[in-house]
Design a protein around this motif. Sequence first.
Motif, PDB file in Angstrom:
ATOM      1  N   SER A  98      35.537  48.817  38.217  1.00  0.00           N
ATOM      2  CA  SER A  98      35.313  50.242  38.359  1.00  0.00           C
ATOM      3  C   SER A  98      35.579  50.660  39.804  1.00  0.00           C
ATOM      4  CB  SER A  98      33.863  50.587  37.991  1.00  0.00           C
ATOM      5  OG  SER A  98      33.579  51.929  38.356  1.00  0.00           O
ATOM      6  N   PRO A  99      36.398  51.703  40.024  1.00  0.00           N
ATOM      7  CA  PRO A  99      36.676  52.145  41.404  1.00  0.00           C
ATOM      8  C   PRO A  99      35.450  52.720  42.106  1.00  0.00           C
ATOM      9  CG  PRO A  99      37.613  53.689  39.822  1.00  0.00           C
ATOM     10  CD  PRO A  99      37.116  52.516  39.027  1.00  0.00           C
ATOM     11  N   GLU A 100      34.413  53.071  41.351  1.00  0.00           N
ATOM     12  CA  GLU A 100      33.209  53.638  41.949  1.00  0.00           C
ATOM     13  C   GLU A 100      32.280  52.571  42.529  1.00  0.00           C
ATOM     14  OE1 GLU A 100      31.288  56.104  39.132  1.00  0.00           O
ATOM     15  OE2 GLU A 100      33.049  57.357  38.740  1.00  0.00           O
ATOM     16  N   TYR A 101      32.530  51.307  42.164  1.00  0.00           N
ATOM     17  CA  TYR A 101      31.685  50.225  42.646  1.00  0.00           C
ATOM     18  C   TYR A 101      32.488  49.323  43.583  1.00  0.00           C
ATOM     19  CZ  TYR A 101      28.438  51.692  39.016  1.00  0.00           C
ATOM     20  OH  TYR A 101      27.590  52.432  38.236  1.00  0.00           O
ATOM     21  N   PHE A 102      31.793  48.653  44.459  1.00  0.00           N
ATOM     22  CA  PHE A 102      32.426  47.707  45.387  1.00  0.00           C
ATOM     23  C   PHE A 102      33.547  48.365  46.180  1.00  0.00           C
ATOM     24  CE2 PHE A 102      31.366  45.507  41.344  1.00  0.00           C
ATOM     25  CZ  PHE A 102      30.194  44.916  41.766  1.00  0.00           C
ATOM     26  N   SER A 103      33.389  49.654  46.516  1.00  0.00           N
ATOM     27  CA  SER A 103      34.445  50.386  47.219  1.00  0.00           C
ATOM     28  C   SER A 103      34.627  49.890  48.647  1.00  0.00           C
ATOM     29  CB  SER A 103      34.120  51.890  47.230  1.00  0.00           C
ATOM     30  OG  SER A 103      32.850  52.125  47.815  1.00  0.00           O
ATOM     31  N   ASP A 104      33.649  49.145  49.155  1.00  0.00           N
ATOM     32  CA  ASP A 104      33.752  48.662  50.531  1.00  0.00           C
ATOM     33  C   ASP A 104      34.483  47.320  50.619  1.00  0.00           C
ATOM     34  OD1 ASP A 104      31.732  47.397  49.129  1.00  0.00           O
ATOM     35  OD2 ASP A 104      30.606  46.904  50.951  1.00  0.00           O
ATOM     36  N   ILE A 105      34.974  46.813  49.504  1.00  0.00           N
ATOM     37  CA  ILE A 105      35.631  45.499  49.480  1.00  0.00           C
ATOM     38  C   ILE A 105      37.127  45.659  49.687  1.00  0.00           C
ATOM     39  CG2 ILE A 105      36.191  43.518  47.992  1.00  0.00           C
ATOM     40  CD1 ILE A 105      33.435  43.742  46.791  1.00  0.00           C
ATOM     41  N   ASP A 106      37.694  44.784  50.491  1.00  0.00           N
ATOM     42  CA  ASP A 106      39.139  44.770  50.727  1.00  0.00           C
ATOM     43  C   ASP A 106      39.795  43.941  49.621  1.00  0.00           C
ATOM     44  OD1 ASP A 106      41.715  44.686  51.591  1.00  0.00           O
ATOM     45  OD2 ASP A 106      41.317  43.526  53.419  1.00  0.00           O
TER      46      ASP A 106
ATOM     47  N   ILE B 112      35.098  44.301  29.355  1.00  0.00           N
ATOM     48  CA  ILE B 112      35.802  45.426  29.964  1.00  0.00           C
ATOM     49  C   ILE B 112      34.853  46.606  30.148  1.00  0.00           C
ATOM     50  CG2 ILE B 112      37.611  47.151  29.595  1.00  0.00           C
ATOM     51  CD1 ILE B 112      39.243  44.943  28.215  1.00  0.00           C
ATOM     52  N   LYS B 113      34.027  46.864  29.145  1.00  0.00           N
ATOM     53  CA  LYS B 113      33.060  47.962  29.261  1.00  0.00           C
ATOM     54  C   LYS B 113      32.046  47.678  30.366  1.00  0.00           C
ATOM     55  CE  LYS B 113      31.408  51.902  27.957  1.00  0.00           C
ATOM     56  NZ  LYS B 113      32.214  53.141  28.134  1.00  0.00           N
ATOM     57  N   ALA B 114      31.672  46.404  30.520  1.00  0.00           N
ATOM     58  CA  ALA B 114      30.755  46.040  31.596  1.00  0.00           C
ATOM     59  C   ALA B 114      31.389  46.295  32.957  1.00  0.00           C
ATOM     60  CB  ALA B 114      30.346  44.577  31.466  1.00  0.00           C
ATOM     61  N   ALA B 115      32.692  46.023  33.079  1.00  0.00           N
ATOM     62  CA  ALA B 115      33.386  46.313  34.335  1.00  0.00           C
ATOM     63  C   ALA B 115      33.403  47.810  34.612  1.00  0.00           C
ATOM     64  CB  ALA B 115      34.813  45.763  34.273  1.00  0.00           C
ATOM     65  N   GLU B 116      33.662  48.583  33.569  1.00  0.00           N
ATOM     66  CA  GLU B 116      33.679  50.038  33.720  1.00  0.00           C
ATOM     67  C   GLU B 116      32.317  50.565  34.154  1.00  0.00           C
ATOM     68  OE1 GLU B 116      34.570  53.935  30.905  1.00  0.00           O
ATOM     69  OE2 GLU B 116      35.408  51.985  30.328  1.00  0.00           O
TER      70      GLU B 116
ATOM     71  N   ILE C 278      42.601  52.979  32.824  1.00  0.00           N
ATOM     72  CA  ILE C 278      43.201  52.959  34.170  1.00  0.00           C
ATOM     73  C   ILE C 278      43.813  54.316  34.505  1.00  0.00           C
ATOM     74  CG2 ILE C 278      45.053  51.945  35.564  1.00  0.00           C
ATOM     75  CD1 ILE C 278      44.452  49.266  34.252  1.00  0.00           C
ATOM     76  N   ILE C 279      44.506  54.918  33.532  1.00  0.00           N
ATOM     77  CA  ILE C 279      45.138  56.225  33.769  1.00  0.00           C
ATOM     78  C   ILE C 279      44.084  57.273  34.125  1.00  0.00           C
ATOM     79  CG2 ILE C 279      46.411  58.108  32.663  1.00  0.00           C
ATOM     80  CD1 ILE C 279      47.882  55.997  31.007  1.00  0.00           C
ATOM     81  N   ARG C 280      42.943  57.222  33.467  1.00  0.00           N
ATOM     82  CA  ARG C 280      41.886  58.203  33.708  1.00  0.00           C
ATOM     83  C   ARG C 280      40.993  57.831  34.893  1.00  0.00           C
ATOM     84  NH1 ARG C 280      41.111  62.038  29.824  1.00  0.00           N
ATOM     85  NH2 ARG C 280      42.325  61.803  27.919  1.00  0.00           N
ATOM     86  N   GLY C 281      41.275  56.712  35.528  1.00  0.00           N
ATOM     87  CA  GLY C 281      40.551  56.339  36.720  1.00  0.00           C
ATOM     88  C   GLY C 281      39.206  55.679  36.476  1.00  0.00           C
ATOM     89  N   ARG C 282      38.938  55.285  35.231  1.00  0.00           N
ATOM     90  CA  ARG C 282      37.663  54.617  34.954  1.00  0.00           C
ATOM     91  C   ARG C 282      37.694  53.144  35.351  1.00  0.00           C
ATOM     92  NH1 ARG C 282      38.139  57.558  29.988  1.00  0.00           N
ATOM     93  NH2 ARG C 282      38.446  55.633  28.817  1.00  0.00           N
ATOM     94  N   LEU C 283      38.898  52.585  35.441  1.00  0.00           N
ATOM     95  CA  LEU C 283      39.070  51.210  35.885  1.00  0.00           C
ATOM     96  C   LEU C 283      40.213  51.137  36.884  1.00  0.00           C
ATOM     97  CD1 LEU C 283      38.709  49.171  32.553  1.00  0.00           C
ATOM     98  CD2 LEU C 283      37.135  49.121  34.498  1.00  0.00           C
TER      99      LEU C 283
END
Length: 301
Positions: free
Chosen positions: A170-178, A233-237, A254-259
């Motif tokens: 999920s792009p909303e989580y772990f955003s501080d990771i390179d 996959i749902k757990a990742a989202e 992915i297209i909708r930005g959920r993953l």
Amino acid sequence: MHTNSQILAAMRTFEAAARLHSFSQAASELSITPGAVSQQIKNLESQVGVMLFTRKIRQVELTAEGLQFYETVRPALVSIENCLSRIKRSDLKGSVRLRSIPSFVFKWLIPRLGGFQKRYPDIRIETIAEGSLLDLKNRDFDIAIDYGLGSYPGLSCSLMMNENLFPVVSPEYFSDIDWSTPEALNRVPLLHDTAPWADAEPDSEWRYWLRASGMNTIETDRGHYFNRGDMAIKAAESGLGVAIARESLLTDEIIRGRLFAPYAKQKCRCRYYIVYAHGALNNPRIKAVHDWLIEIGSQPG
């Protein structure tokens, strides 16, 4: 006069030429040469003993005898074609039992079944999806879709499509990771499908993708475990960690930005196979489902 084989063979050619007022257009419709049309009509006229067409420069017209013949031949051919169509449709009427795994049925098959229904409205697909791995021993199915290596003793199979694996998060989580470095995977929980294929270890998909990607320093025996790929996959989202996704099990996440997919795809060792009993494709309904699956399995996306 008896109706011999030459007259019967020429009737379809005569009907097309009469309807289109053209030997060349009849040839195009029937996928033969204009010369072949002309010869068949000439032979037919010789057999019946009258001229059926008046030849003009760019078209032909029916003679009085030709019109009389056409008014008899045309409805007879239509009746024959309708009868054959009804017979063919009766072969394509009834049920086909299809078995597969829940993740694949839910995420890939069901969104596409509407297309099959439009093409074959009289075939009813009875879909059975239970268990993380496909049990083919019972053989209570007409067709099965399996994710495996293509070995099915005592059964026939057809390759339907390949599969790709890649991590998603999920792009909303772990955003501080390179995510540009492989070591980032050591900082987040890994999400596992514990039964991706027969005899697989709980972390087999992760180990396979890492090995194919040349990443050998990631510890895989950790994180959260699920017995279905769509659950991982749902757990990742939901932000629980990073899952290995099968491309077929993603729709628009992915297209909708959920993953977000931070790393490259790798072709999986397993592929999707259509499995069926020897000789099952002699059944028109089963063959219709089989051929449709092959067709859509070859389409991108």
